[in-house]
Design a protein around this motif. Structure first.
Motif, mmCIF file in Angstrom:
data_model
loop_
_atom_site.group_PDB
_atom_site.id
_atom_site.type_symbol
_atom_site.label_atom_id
_atom_site.label_comp_id
_atom_site.label_asym_id
_atom_site.label_seq_id
_atom_site.Cartn_x
_atom_site.Cartn_y
_atom_site.Cartn_z
ATOM 1 N N PHE A 336 -10.982 -12.417 5.720
ATOM 2 C CA PHE A 336 -11.845 -12.874 4.633
ATOM 3 C C PHE A 336 -11.890 -14.398 4.649
ATOM 4 O O PHE A 336 -10.902 -15.071 4.951
ATOM 5 N N VAL A 337 -13.045 -14.933 4.258
ATOM 6 C CA VAL A 337 -13.202 -16.379 4.239
ATOM 7 C C VAL A 337 -14.207 -16.741 3.144
ATOM 8 O O VAL A 337 -15.195 -16.037 2.924
ATOM 9 N N PHE A 338 -13.920 -17.835 2.433
ATOM 10 C CA PHE A 338 -14.856 -18.427 1.492
ATOM 11 C C PHE A 338 -15.548 -19.592 2.210
ATOM 12 O O PHE A 338 -14.932 -20.636 2.423
ATOM 13 N N PRO A 339 -16.804 -19.437 2.615
ATOM 14 C CA PRO A 339 -17.481 -20.550 3.298
ATOM 15 C C PRO A 339 -17.565 -21.767 2.385
ATOM 16 O O PRO A 339 -17.751 -21.651 1.173
ATOM 17 N N LYS A 340 -17.418 -22.938 2.991
ATOM 18 C CA LYS A 340 -17.520 -24.173 2.222
ATOM 19 C C LYS A 340 -18.965 -24.366 1.783
ATOM 20 O O LYS A 340 -19.875 -24.386 2.603
ATOM 21 N N SER A 341 -19.139 -24.489 0.493
ATOM 22 C CA SER A 341 -20.489 -24.676 -0.039
ATOM 23 C C SER A 341 -20.940 -26.112 0.161
ATOM 24 O O SER A 341 -20.155 -27.052 -0.037
ATOM 25 N N ALA A 342 -22.195 -26.274 0.578
ATOM 26 C CA ALA A 342 -22.739 -27.616 0.789
ATOM 27 C C ALA A 342 -23.037 -28.282 -0.543
ATOM 28 O O ALA A 342 -23.386 -27.627 -1.536
ATOM 29 N N GLU A 343 -22.879 -29.597 -0.564
ATOM 30 C CA GLU A 343 -23.179 -30.348 -1.773
ATOM 31 C C GLU A 343 -24.688 -30.361 -2.003
ATOM 32 O O GLU A 343 -25.468 -30.544 -1.063
ATOM 33 N N PRO A 344 -25.134 -30.161 -3.237
ATOM 34 C CA PRO A 344 -26.577 -30.167 -3.498
ATOM 35 C C PRO A 344 -27.172 -31.546 -3.260
ATOM 36 O O PRO A 344 -26.565 -32.568 -3.582
ATOM 37 N N LEU A 345 -28.366 -31.563 -2.677
ATOM 38 C CA LEU A 345 -29.057 -32.809 -2.370
ATOM 39 C C LEU A 345 -30.250 -32.990 -3.293
ATOM 40 O O LEU A 345 -30.925 -32.020 -3.653
ATOM 41 N N THR A 346 -30.498 -34.229 -3.665
ATOM 42 C CA THR A 346 -31.674 -34.548 -4.449
ATOM 43 C C THR A 346 -32.881 -34.691 -3.524
ATOM 44 O O THR A 346 -32.755 -34.751 -2.298
ATOM 45 N N VAL A 347 -34.059 -34.767 -4.121
ATOM 46 C CA VAL A 347 -35.279 -34.904 -3.324
ATOM 47 C C VAL A 347 -35.272 -36.226 -2.564
ATOM 48 O O VAL A 347 -35.674 -36.291 -1.396
ATOM 49 N N ASN A 348 -34.814 -37.296 -3.202
ATOM 50 C CA ASN A 348 -34.761 -38.591 -2.520
ATOM 51 C C ASN A 348 -33.804 -38.554 -1.331
ATOM 52 O O ASN A 348 -34.083 -39.142 -0.279
ATOM 53 N N GLU A 349 -32.677 -37.865 -1.474
ATOM 54 C CA GLU A 349 -31.741 -37.756 -0.362
ATOM 55 C C GLU A 349 -32.332 -36.936 0.791
ATOM 56 O O GLU A 349 -32.107 -37.248 1.963
ATOM 57 N N ILE A 350 -33.101 -35.901 0.458
ATOM 58 C CA ILE A 350 -33.740 -35.111 1.506
ATOM 59 C C ILE A 350 -34.779 -35.951 2.243
ATOM 60 O O ILE A 350 -34.918 -35.875 3.474
ATOM 61 N N VAL A 351 -35.530 -36.780 1.505
ATOM 62 C CA VAL A 351 -36.520 -37.650 2.142
ATOM 63 C C VAL A 351 -35.838 -38.635 3.084
ATOM 64 O O VAL A 351 -36.315 -38.901 4.194
ATOM 65 N N GLN A 352 -34.707 -39.194 2.683
ATOM 66 C CA GLN A 352 -33.988 -40.120 3.547
ATOM 67 C C GLN A 352 -33.427 -39.416 4.784
ATOM 68 O O GLN A 352 -33.454 -39.967 5.886
ATOM 69 N N LEU A 353 -32.910 -38.192 4.602
ATOM 70 C CA LEU A 353 -32.378 -37.454 5.752
ATOM 71 C C LEU A 353 -33.472 -37.055 6.729
ATOM 72 O O LEU A 353 -33.213 -36.913 7.928
ATOM 73 N N SER A 354 -34.700 -36.879 6.241
ATOM 74 C CA SER A 354 -35.790 -36.494 7.141
ATOM 75 C C SER A 354 -36.119 -37.588 8.142
ATOM 76 O O SER A 354 -36.778 -37.319 9.155
ATOM 77 N N ASP A 355 -35.671 -38.806 7.891
ATOM 78 C CA ASP A 355 -35.908 -39.894 8.852
ATOM 79 C C ASP A 355 -34.959 -39.845 10.035
ATOM 80 O O ASP A 355 -35.250 -40.416 11.092
ATOM 81 N N ILE A 356 -33.811 -39.165 9.886
ATOM 82 C CA ILE A 356 -32.819 -39.155 10.957
ATOM 83 C C ILE A 356 -32.575 -37.755 11.515
ATOM 84 O O ILE A 356 -31.876 -37.611 12.511
ATOM 85 N N MET A 357 -33.138 -36.724 10.898
ATOM 86 C CA MET A 357 -32.973 -35.368 11.418
ATOM 87 C C MET A 357 -34.200 -34.543 11.073
ATOM 88 O O MET A 357 -34.959 -34.889 10.166
ATOM 89 N N GLU A 358 -34.372 -33.463 11.817
ATOM 90 C CA GLU A 358 -35.500 -32.575 11.600
ATOM 91 C C GLU A 358 -35.130 -31.508 10.579
ATOM 92 O O GLU A 358 -34.176 -30.759 10.771
ATOM 93 N N ILE A 359 -35.880 -31.447 9.485
ATOM 94 C CA ILE A 359 -35.636 -30.479 8.411
ATOM 95 C C ILE A 359 -36.799 -29.502 8.393
ATOM 96 O O ILE A 359 -37.952 -29.908 8.211
ATOM 97 N N PRO A 360 -36.575 -28.205 8.614
ATOM 98 C CA PRO A 360 -37.685 -27.239 8.621
ATOM 99 C C PRO A 360 -38.304 -27.099 7.235
ATOM 100 O O PRO A 360 -37.612 -27.109 6.215
ATOM 101 N N GLN A 361 -39.623 -26.976 7.213
ATOM 102 C CA GLN A 361 -40.315 -26.819 5.942
ATOM 103 C C GLN A 361 -39.953 -25.506 5.258
ATOM 104 O O GLN A 361 -39.952 -25.427 4.030
ATOM 105 N N SER A 362 -39.655 -24.476 6.051
ATOM 106 C CA SER A 362 -39.316 -23.184 5.446
ATOM 107 C C SER A 362 -38.070 -23.289 4.575
ATOM 108 O O SER A 362 -37.971 -22.637 3.529
ATOM 109 N N HIS A 363 -37.103 -24.125 4.994
ATOM 110 C CA HIS A 363 -35.890 -24.296 4.197
ATOM 111 C C HIS A 363 -36.214 -24.952 2.863
ATOM 112 O O HIS A 363 -35.720 -24.533 1.803
ATOM 113 N N LEU A 364 -37.048 -25.979 2.883
ATOM 114 C CA LEU A 364 -37.396 -26.667 1.637
ATOM 115 C C LEU A 364 -38.246 -25.785 0.735
ATOM 116 O O LEU A 364 -38.081 -25.811 -0.495
#
Length: 495
Positions: A336-364
């Protein structure tokens, strides 16, 4: 009044489902003792528990869990575990479908709750079995029926011996003999708080309402009876009936508003919250700097929750997996394992991350529940302001976009330098030494210069500067129209 809870003895099956018969046959569950507890009762129950008789202490715990603040603090830690995602993966790191269905059931949630109860009661137990439909069942064992000293389960909560549980392969017992959980530390504050509320209500009854004084004539006893009847039917406020000749001293109680009772209540709540959660601001509102302090207190609560998750995960892997394996479930090579939950991101943080990595539109779209637009449907988007168009009359038709960008930057720099030069007056060339030269300031306009030349007779028939201004303006208009026609119309120069 007692209520019997009887479990039938299961038969031993063959193959992978072979299991030992259930040890528990009949447990008599009695209601906890309900009375007015004081700190003396808590100490007496603790001494009795130290000698191995825990009934009185756990009856006290069950009665104190009526407190809203205490029960909510305990439930918050339990909810942090039951609300977390839990997976069972095999040696290859893949989820096992059979275990996923079991985890996503009410029975499994009850198992997690009983494991967490060990933190607060110091001991907990659960009986795992399969019903006739093959579904897993988790039957909780009351803490006061678990005797860790004699390693047995008590049929009556007041017994000293019972059915041994060490030989049963379907019973999970957790806890240590001299450990009575977190509720042992919170019990005095819950008792003090309950008594403080009683004192506060008595104070409000005596001093929270205005007192009424009725005076009667000593020689008229009938008026006293009339006053008593009138006060009895005029509400529940306190009153005093005295003869007119008597003297009564009334002490002013306006300086005491009962704030000490409220402060005592708050202190008890804070002590219980600190004991259970390690902090207070995630459950109670603060005064100054509540936001910054709340973030620090939230980190403390998160650390408690991570500790609970590790505890539950280890119990499942070390104690529950062997029980499930003996029941024929595919858990031999997994954990059994409890997966580590990711920290929630704001819209501004997602916009900044889109400049350095590819984020699929389906996820958003899935994250923010945004549907995909249909063909031809208007799209809501932010309008970008276009840069002002720079006109260069000397530019060729073959200039690229990069050249245009460079010209825009160059023209912007030139404009700044031009304004800086215009701030200073032009230095005279002729007549600078004898003082006959006129200084031309930056605010000297064409109109002023033409009028001056006409007035002084310098320009009689033809003014060169005025002619240049008119011709340049005319050519600029011609070039503008000509360039627009070239950009919008295709010409055939072969003819």
């Amino acid at each position: 009044m007692t209520r019997g809870k009887k479990t039938t003895k299961s038969k031993q099956t063959t193959g992978n489902n072979a299991q030992q018969g259930i040890v528990l046959q009949n447990i008599i569950i009695k209601a906890p003792t309900r009375k007015v507890y004081d700190v003396g009762d808590w100490r007496t129950a603790l001494r009795s528990a130290d000698s191995g008789r825990v009934k009185q202490l756990y009856d006290l715990f069950d009665d104190l869990m009526v407190d809203g603040v205490l029960s909510d603090a305990v439930q918050r830690r339990i909810d942090a575990v039951t609300n977390s995602e839990l997976k069972f993966v095999n040696s290859a790191g893949e989820e096992v479908d059979d275990m996923t269905r079991i985890i996503d059931s009410m029975t499994w949630e009850a198992l997690l709750v009983e494991i967490m109860r060990c933190k607060f009661y110091g001991r907990s137990g659960v009986e795992l079995m399969f019903n006739a439909d093959g579904a897993l069942e988790a039957i909780p064992i009351p803490a006061k029926h678990i005797n860790l000293k004699n390693k047995c389960i008590l049929i009556n909560d007041s017994d000293d011996t019972g059915i041994p549980y060490e030989e049963a392969d379907n019973i999970l017992i957790l806890g240590k003999e001299r450990d009575f959980g977190i509720l042992l530390k919170t019990a005095p504050y819950a008792i003090y708080k309950r008594g403080g509320f009683g004192d506060w209500s008595q104070w409000v009854e005596l001093f929270g309402q205005p007192q009424r004084i009725g005076k009667y004539n000593t020689f008229d006893p009938e008026s006293r009876k009339l006053l008593e009847d009138a006060f009895e039917h005029a509400g529940g406020a306190p009153y005093v009936i005295i003869p007119k000749e008597a003297e009564v001293e009334m002490h002013d109680t306006s300086s005491s508003n009962g704030s000490s009772f409220n402060e005592f209540r708050q202190a008890c709540n804070e002590e219980m919250l600190i004991t259970v959660s390690g902090q207070t601001l995630t459950a109670l509102s603060g005064e100054r700097g509540a936001r910054s302090l709340g973030e620090v207190h939230q980190d403390v609560e998160d650390a408690k929750n991570r500790s609970d998750l590790r505890f539950v995960q280890r119990v499942l892997n070390q104690h529950v997996i062997p029980i499930l394996e003996r029941r024929g479930l595919p858990v031999a090579d997994g954990h059994f394992v409890f997966p580590k939950s990711a920290e929630p991101l704001t819209v501004n943080e997602i916009v900044q991350l889109s400049d350095i990595m590819e984020i699929p539109q389906s996820h958003l779209r899935e994250k923010y529940s945004i549907p995909a637009p249909e063909e031809g449907e208007p799209i809501a988007r932010r309008q970008h302001q276009s840069a002002p168009m720079q006109l260069d009359l000397d530019a060729d038709d073959d200039d690229t976009d990069d050249d245009d960008d460079k010209k825009v930057v160059k023209n912007a720099d030139a404009g700044i330098m031009s304004k800086l030069r215009d701030f200073f007056a032009g230095a005279p060339v002729e007549g600078a030494s004898d003082g006959t030269s006129h200084m031309t300031l930056s605010d000297d306009t064409l109109n002023d210069r033409v009028i001056k030349r006409v007035a002084t007779g310098e320009s009689r028939k033809f003014d060169a500067e005025l002619f240049k201004y008119i011709s340049d303006d005319l050519l600029k208009g011609i070039y503008t129209v000509f360039n627009n026609r070239i950009n919008n119309v295709d010409y055939d120069y072969s003819t």
